[in-house]
Design an enzyme around this catalytic site. Structure first.
Site, PDB file in Angstrom:
ATOM      1  N   ASN A 453       0.837  -1.207   0.000  1.00 16.23           N
ATOM      2  CA  ASN A 453       0.000   0.000   0.000  1.00 16.23           C
ATOM      3  C   ASN A 453       0.872   1.257   0.000  1.00 16.23           C
ATOM      4  O   ASN A 453       0.735   2.133  -0.856  1.00 16.23           O
ATOM      5  CB  ASN A 453      -0.934   0.014   1.216  1.00 16.23           C
ATOM      6  CG  ASN A 453      -1.841  -1.190   1.264  1.00 16.23           C
ATOM      7  OD1 ASN A 453      -2.018  -1.875   0.274  1.00 16.23           O
ATOM      8  ND2 ASN A 453      -2.418  -1.456   2.420  1.00 16.23           N
ATOM      9  N   ASP A 454       1.783   1.346   0.979  1.00 12.72           N
ATOM     10  CA  ASP A 454       2.662   2.515   1.045  1.00 12.72           C
ATOM     11  C   ASP A 454       3.736   2.471  -0.041  1.00 12.72           C
ATOM     12  O   ASP A 454       4.101   3.508  -0.595  1.00 12.72           O
ATOM     13  CB  ASP A 454       3.308   2.625   2.428  1.00 12.72           C
ATOM     14  CG  ASP A 454       2.441   3.417   3.402  1.00 12.72           C
ATOM     15  OD1 ASP A 454       1.708   4.317   2.944  1.00 12.72           O
ATOM     16  OD2 ASP A 454       2.482   3.141   4.605  1.00 12.72           O
ATOM     17  N   CYS A 501       2.259  -8.224   2.608  1.00 13.19           N
ATOM     18  CA  CYS A 501       1.122  -8.056   3.520  1.00 13.19           C
ATOM     19  C   CYS A 501       0.208  -6.912   3.100  1.00 13.19           C
ATOM     20  O   CYS A 501      -0.761  -6.609   3.788  1.00 13.19           O
ATOM     21  CB  CYS A 501       1.594  -7.859   4.954  1.00 13.19           C
ATOM     22  SG  CYS A 501       2.492  -6.315   5.229  1.00 13.19           S
TER      23      CYS A 501
END
Length: 554
Positions: A453-454, A501
């Site tokens: 995500n980041d 993750c």
């Protein structure tokens, strides 16, 4: 019947009444009053009612988490009994002839600034308590609830958008779905919905109106359509669609107990991402091989003050025991950016996503960090725990972390506290800096977990919360996938395992690619586990490699 069109970000069909959450503005009206004695009496009634509420909360907390952790509510009662605090409200009412709400707001601000400016860290922490108890009294004075109290029936929540600190207040057992005016498919509201396996539609803009609160609603998380007060034909159609979707999920559960092995014999771990102890049950029901990401920051977001060592210990111990020997990877505090807790008193930043957050806070406020590490190591003897650290950018940071870990271990050993000496320590690869020096970082830790995500937002220079940039946000971008391939290779070259993750782990379009890259673990929301297992078992990696699935990333 009214039909709204937004963007579906979490699959499924939700049918129920919509409750619209309107955020408290915090603005307090000031007006003159004539009877100052009666006005102060109004404050006194609200104060005493707040104390009664705190008594109830104290007794509930004693039963659920123990007397030590319940003491916070006793402390709040003491604050409401403080003479200086009460006299301040009384004097402002009588001298300025103003309403109790305004007097309370002024008193709260004065006392908050007093505590926040103190040198002692413990006393600074009391500033948040002042704000909390004053807010409790204010809600009674103004006859307003938390704004998130939807009643006793399961509900769909509508809102302009929801922050993580607001979502933690929701009763997840009663939540049927989300409908928001704003937000992006990568917002925490969307991620929470997917993690919980409930439908969500965002970007409804002004179509979604507060006056729809209390009305019957259908959410179609597949198409992004919403129906307000649906007619009989539409209701029957969606009842059937919901049954069919639930049947599909039940059929996938036939994969329970089967291994995550490809057609050509390659195995991968499929773990669960969770944010709360209650989510562990979902991980177990969905046959997760373990927990690849436990978001410990939600312990902090649910608190009005720094959680104590014992409070955290009980949470980590509980999750370790619930997973019954399966690996549980706990991410240390990842607060900051859009995940804010008032008592941290983090200054406003121009660019918080790239600011004071995660490991930067922990290395700066080492007492907070050590408290969490002590709790984690104490809990390590109750199961199979691993610890990972977020937002790493340098080898120096990792070495500093390991130094602090060693200090914590020595302290625990000197106190006679049992802990597992062999707890795996890993880091999240979620900055381009960490990816580019992953060969060096791999020599310092036991594993990598790629937070896509980041890593996506930093690689593409796109704020993943900004809905105006949705069309530019490409989680399949070759630059990102090349970076992931490089990280996997560097991890394996130095003998450590690597997982993913982030949300991308559940993207079935990339499962074949990740398997071909050699990713060792995919950690996804519990509801995505069976579909991912099915995809793994249908894949032949040797054929994928021959077909050139990695040609663009080598």
């Amino acid at each position: 019947m009214i039909i709204l069109k937004g963007k579906g970000v979490s699959d499924g069909i939700a049918i129920g009444k919509m409750f619209f959450y309107e955020r408290q503005t915090g603005d307090v009206e000031k007006y003159e009053i004539e009877d100052t004695a009666a006005e102060y009496e109004r404050f006194e009634k609200a104060r005493l009612k707040a104390i009664d509420e705190l008594d109830v909360l104290y007794n509930k907390a004693v039963e659920e988490i123990g007397e030590d952790e319940a003491m916070i509510f006793d402390m709040h009662k003491m604050m409401l009994d403080d003479e200086d605090y009460c006299d301040s409200v009384k004097n402002i009412i009588s001298e300025e002839k103003v309403n109790a709400e305004y007097a309370l707001e002024q008193t709260k601000n004065t006392f908050y600034e007093l505590f926040a400016s103190m040198d002692d860290e413990y006393m600074r922490g009391r500033a948040a308590d002042i704000k909390d108890v004053s807010t409790r009294v204010m809600k009674i004075l103004t006859n307003s609830g938390s704004g998130l109290e939807a009643g006793d029936e399961p509900f769909i929540i509508g809102a302009d958008d929801l922050m993580p600190s607001e979502t933690v207040q929701l009763d997840k057992a009663m939540l049927l779905g989300f409908a928001t005016m704003h937000g992006s498919s990568n917002s925490h509201t969307a991620i929470l919905a997917r993690m919980m396996g409930i439908p969500a539609v965002i970007s409804l803009k002004e179509q979604l109106k507060p006056e729809y609160s209390g009305k019957d609603m259908i959410i179609d998380g597949f198409t992004g359509e919403i129906y307000i007060e649906p007619d009989e034909r539409t209701s029957k159609l969606y009842e059937q669609k919901r049954k069919e979707y639930e049947l599909q999920k039940e059929m996938l559960k036939q994969l329970a107990g089967m291994d995550n092995v490809t057609l050509d014999g390659r195995r991968i771990d499929v773990f669960a991402n969770i944010g709360h102890i209650s989510d562990a049950e979902s991980a177990i029901v969905n046959d997760a091989g373990g927990v690849g990401l436990f978001r410990s920051e939600f312990i902090y977001l649910e608190n009005t003050d720094y959680p104590t060592e014992n409070q955290q210990f009980e949470v980590y111990k509980s999750i370790a025991e619930k997973m019954n020997g399966k690996k549980v990877v706990i991410r240390t505090l990842d607060i900051g950016a859009d995940k804010q807790a008032d008592y941290f008193s983090i200054p406003k930043e121009e660019n918080p996503a790239m600011g004071y957050r995660a490991i930067r806070i922990c290395l700066d406020r080492q007492l907070v960090f050590k408290t969490q590490l002590r709790a984690l190591f104490r809990a390590s003897v109750y199961g199979h725990l691993a610890i990972m650290f977020p937002m790493i950018t340098s080898v120096a940071e990792v070495r500093k972390i390991k130094q602090i870990v060693d200090e914590v271990k020595r302290e625990l050993a000197s106190e006679g506290c049992a802990f597992d000496e062999n707890v795996e320590l890993g880091i999240m690869i979620e900055t381009p800096a960490a990816a580019m020096i992953s060969d060096l970082l791999a020599q310092e830790v036991d594993f990598f977990s790629i937070g896509t995500n980041d890593l996506t937002q930093y690689t593409l220079a796109i704020d993943r919360q900004n809905q105006m940039l949705e069309s530019f946000y490409d989680p399949h971008h070759p630059a990102l996938l090349r970076m992931i391939k490089m990280v996997v290779d560097n991890a394996h070259n130095h003998g450590i395992w690597v997982g993913i993750c982030g949300e991308l782990g559940a993207d079935l379009e990339l499962t074949e690619t990740f398997l071909a890259m050699g990713v060792d673990e995919l950690s996804v929301r519990p509801s995505a586990i069976f579909a991912l297992r099915k995809k793994v078992r249908e894949t032949d990696v040797s054929k994928s490699l021959k077909a050139g699935v990695l040609n663009d990333y080598i």
